[in-house]
Each structure stands twice: as C-alpha cells, then as structure tokens.
Scaffold this motif. Structure first.
Motif, PDB file in Angstrom:
ATOM      1  N   VAL A  71       0.837  -1.203   0.000  1.00 42.02           N
ATOM      2  CA  VAL A  71       0.000   0.000   0.000  1.00 42.02           C
ATOM      3  C   VAL A  71       0.871   1.251   0.000  1.00 42.02           C
ATOM      4  CG1 VAL A  71      -1.923  -1.126   1.204  1.00 42.02           C
ATOM      5  CG2 VAL A  71      -0.143   0.046   2.528  1.00 42.02           C
ATOM      6  N   CYS A  78       1.963   4.320   1.699  1.00 46.45           N
ATOM      7  CA  CYS A  78       1.933   4.795   3.078  1.00 46.45           C
ATOM      8  C   CYS A  78       3.272   5.379   3.477  1.00 46.45           C
ATOM      9  CB  CYS A  78       1.559   3.652   4.035  1.00 46.45           C
ATOM     10  SG  CYS A  78       2.783   2.319   4.087  1.00 46.45           S
ATOM     11  N   ARG A  94      -2.330  -4.213  -7.109  1.00 48.11           N
ATOM     12  CA  ARG A  94      -3.617  -4.303  -7.790  1.00 48.11           C
ATOM     13  C   ARG A  94      -3.520  -5.176  -9.029  1.00 48.11           C
ATOM     14  NH1 ARG A  94      -4.239   1.407  -6.511  1.00 48.11           N
ATOM     15  NH2 ARG A  94      -3.465   1.943  -8.575  1.00 48.11           N
ATOM     16  N   LEU A 143      -6.833  -1.016   3.665  1.00 43.42           N
ATOM     17  CA  LEU A 143      -7.646  -0.945   2.451  1.00 43.42           C
ATOM     18  C   LEU A 143      -9.132  -1.045   2.770  1.00 43.42           C
ATOM     19  CD1 LEU A 143      -5.468  -3.228   0.122  1.00 43.42           C
ATOM     20  CD2 LEU A 143      -5.697  -0.733   0.007  1.00 43.42           C
ATOM     21  N   ARG A 144      -9.482  -1.890   3.721  1.00 41.60           N
ATOM     22  CA  ARG A 144     -10.891  -2.061   4.089  1.00 41.60           C
ATOM     23  C   ARG A 144     -11.494  -0.754   4.576  1.00 41.60           C
ATOM     24  NH1 ARG A 144     -13.532  -6.482   8.322  1.00 41.60           N
ATOM     25  NH2 ARG A 144     -15.606  -5.539   8.386  1.00 41.60           N
ATOM     26  N   HIS A 145     -10.720  -0.003   5.348  1.00 41.93           N
ATOM     27  CA  HIS A 145     -11.224   1.259   5.897  1.00 41.93           C
ATOM     28  C   HIS A 145     -10.851   2.472   5.034  1.00 41.93           C
ATOM     29  CE1 HIS A 145     -12.761  -0.528   9.591  1.00 41.93           C
ATOM     30  NE2 HIS A 145     -11.662  -1.260   9.643  1.00 41.93           N
ATOM     31  N   LYS A 146     -10.291   2.184   3.850  1.00 40.57           N
ATOM     32  CA  LYS A 146      -9.928   3.239   2.890  1.00 40.57           C
ATOM     33  C   LYS A 146      -8.949   4.255   3.482  1.00 40.57           C
ATOM     34  CE  LYS A 146     -14.092   2.925   0.041  1.00 40.57           C
ATOM     35  NZ  LYS A 146     -14.532   1.626   0.574  1.00 40.57           N
ATOM     36  N   GLU A 150      -4.259   3.403  -0.271  1.00 45.77           N
ATOM     37  CA  GLU A 150      -4.541   2.817  -1.579  1.00 45.77           C
ATOM     38  C   GLU A 150      -3.529   1.721  -1.872  1.00 45.77           C
ATOM     39  OE1 GLU A 150      -4.572   5.796  -4.568  1.00 45.77           O
ATOM     40  OE2 GLU A 150      -6.267   6.901  -3.715  1.00 45.77           O
TER      41      GLU A 150
END
Length: 367
Positions: free
Chosen positions: A80, A82, A360, A348-351, A354
C-alpha cells in the motif's frame, strides 16, 4: 525447525550469514528528534520511509527497538501507499532521555505524541498507531487518551491483558537466563535466532543492533562480569545452540593474559529494572482497546492468547482479528509478510490507504 525461516540468500559459502545489515536497506532516513523544554531536552531516534499516504507510527516491544519493524516496513510499502515512522521508545535503542527510569504508560504515550508533534507540527497526516507487546499497550493508551487527534486507526500486535498479566512472573526468569554479553554483533545475531528470540534471520541481522551495543571494558572487569556458560538458559531449539559465541569466563580469562582493554556487546536496556511498571503497562488495556472509538485490528500469535473481554468483544464485532501462523512473540519480525498482508487489508478495508499499482495488477491476475 528454525531453518525453515531461512533461504539461500542468507548463506555465505554454504553457511548462514549472521553479519549485521544496515537500517538503510529498509528505511529512507534516520533522525534524532528533540522534544521537551530547552534545558531538559529528550532525544528520540526515529526511522522513516515513504512520502505519501497515511502515517503508520510503529511502536516496538519491551527490550527491542524501532529496527524490529525494518523488514515489515519494506513488506507493507510494497502493498500500500503509506508513510512509516518507527521510533525507539524511551530507554530503548538510541533514544536518550533525562528520566530514563520513568516507564509509566502516561509518560511513554506522551513521548509518542511529542515526537509526532515535533515532526509534523500541527498538521500531521492521518495516523494509524501500530504497536507490538508493550508498544501495543502504549498505542492503546495513546489512542484512548486522544493524544494525537489525527489518529484514524489502531493495530495491536500480540498484546492481550489476560495473557500478559499471567506471563509477568516469568519475565525475570527469562531475563536472567539470557547471556549478559556477546563477543560480537554476529554472535548476538546467531544467539537471537538459535535461541528462538527472533525466528527470522533477515530481521535479526538488522534489528539486533537496536538491542545491544558495543562497550569498552577493562580486561579485569570483563572476566568478572561476562556471562558464564552455566548462566545460559535456552528456551527452545537447544540442539542447535552453540555457546561458543557467548562471552564466558574461560574465554575472557584467556584474553586477559594478552593484556589491554577488551570490548564486548551488552544489552542496551536492563529490563529487569522496569519491573515496577510491568503491571501498569497491561492492566486495563483490553477494556481500553474495546472502548477506543476507532477502527481496530488485533493480530495474535495464537488464539489461546485471547482473554475473556476480548473474546466477547470479538464475537460482538468490535474489532478485526487475525491469528497468524505459528511464530514467536516477536510477530512482526518472525512473519513480516503475514503481518504486512493483514495490516494492508485493514488499511484498504477502511480506505485509509490505496493499494500499490503492482499489488492491484497481481490481484487482478489471480482473480
């Protein structure tokens, strides 16, 4: 078997490579951050990586250092977008504070808030607090007391009040059983892996530098203070344990005859002296975790670690939980990829973050 955590890239001439690895292989920069009044500044060592996305503030366990997050940092950054800030808690690693014997949760959680404020002033990015062991308890207290207003999520790794309180009586025995000093950094790394303290050689090679430091001692003192072989108690993997890398009296005595000062590697912090704070670190953390009004993730090294309050809370859906494959207490060191995968899924679940483009793409190919 402990060899299962190793791969050929850690071998040199057919033998495992126990030489230390620099933090630069995993982090972008290292800083010493000063906080507090001008006449009594405390200095905290931090390691940073990434320039976009949420800020993951990583808090290590007792006796460890920010470097215990090194391999995890690379793993999470590959999944992700971050930023990472891993800090040496007071009394640990390379941090230098005036009241080095103050390990109250109030002081240590304030340290975290002060470091974030010093680094980002009043406009920090969204923050996810992630802590392991004692660091997990500090993360819970920091979040519960809303010391960092921009905190959006909380991740606790292998910190459960019930099991932690039960284990407190055995900590002193563990501390007394480990070697007091080592001949070299390589030998300390070898001990950490073969004793089972860290079950991942890659992580041990970068993180042990945060646990021990080189000390110059007079030869006579070395003979008196070095850890005798008979003091060594190994918790697991005894058949692989080679005591030759531990400083023992016979070895140091032979060095004394050569004359001159000697150097050895000793633990950076004497955890036994913090015993009066152990109860305060964990008592009440389960309730604080459950009542903290943030998205939460609990990662455990075993389902048996759950206490009653957390079991009920998990059944009520108050937090996400994942039990990782068999590993030791140093979860993020033993299984950095598994921990990164779980944390990435939470983000990712809680946005909060990305997914990396490469992640992806690989996910779409497997669907």
């Amino acid at each position: 078997m402990w060899e299962e955590n190793f791969d050929p890239e850690h071998e040199v001439g057919g033998k495992l490579d126990y030489s230390p690895v620099s933090w630069r292989e995993y982090f972008d920069q290292m800083e010493d951050v000063s906080v507090g009044p001008a006449d009594s500044r405390d200095v905290f060592r931090i390691y940073k990586a990434g320039s976009d996305g949420p800020l993951l503030v990583l808090l290590h366990g007792g006796g460890h250092s920010a470097l215990s997050w090194a391999v995890f940092t690379t793993a999470i950054a590959s999944r992700v977008t971050c930023r990472v800030l891993a800090m040496d808690l007071r009394g640990h690693g390379a941090s230098v504070v005036h009241q080095s014997d103050d390990f109250t949760t109030q002081t240590m959680s304030s340290d975290v808030a002060n470091v974030i404020r010093a680094c980002y002033s009043e406009t920090p990015p969204p923050i996810v607090l992630i802590g392991h062991g004692v660091g997990g308890a500090i993360a819970v207290h920091t979040a519960s007391n809303m010391l960092i207003p921009c905190t959006v999520g909380l991740v606790a790794i292998d910190v459960v009040e019930g099991s932690a309180m039960e284990a407190l009586h055995s900590i002193q025995n563990f501390l007394k059983g480990r070697p007091k000093s080592f001949k070299s950094m390589d030998h300390a790394i070898e001990w950490s892996v073969k004793s089972g303290q860290i079950r991942n050689l890659e992580s041990a090679r970068v993180s042990m530098a945060g646990q021990i430091k080189r000390c110059e001692v007079e030869a006579a003192d070395t003979a008196e203070q070095a850890s005798p072989v008979t003091d060594v108690v190994v918790q697991r993997n005894e058949e692989f344990y080679d005591q030759s890398y531990v400083n023992d009296k016979e070895h140091t005595a032979s060095e004394v005859s050569l004359g001159g000062d000697q150097s050895e590697y000793r633990w950076r912090i004497d955890l036994s002296k913090s015993e009066k704070y152990w109860d305060g670190w964990f008592r009440g953390t389960s309730n604080l975790f459950l009542t903290c009004n943030l998205p939460k993730l609990l990662l455990l090294a075993g389902i048996d670690r759950l206490d009653r309050d957390l079991t009920i809370g998990q059944m009520q859906g108050k937090f996400m939980m994942q039990v990782l494959p068999p590993c030791g207490h140093a979860v993020q060191e033993d299984k950095p990829d598994k921990v990164a995968k779980a944390v990435a899924a939470f983000l990712l679940r809680h946005k909060f973050a990305e997914a990396r483009r490469e992640t992806r793409s690989s996910n779409s190919l497997t669907q």
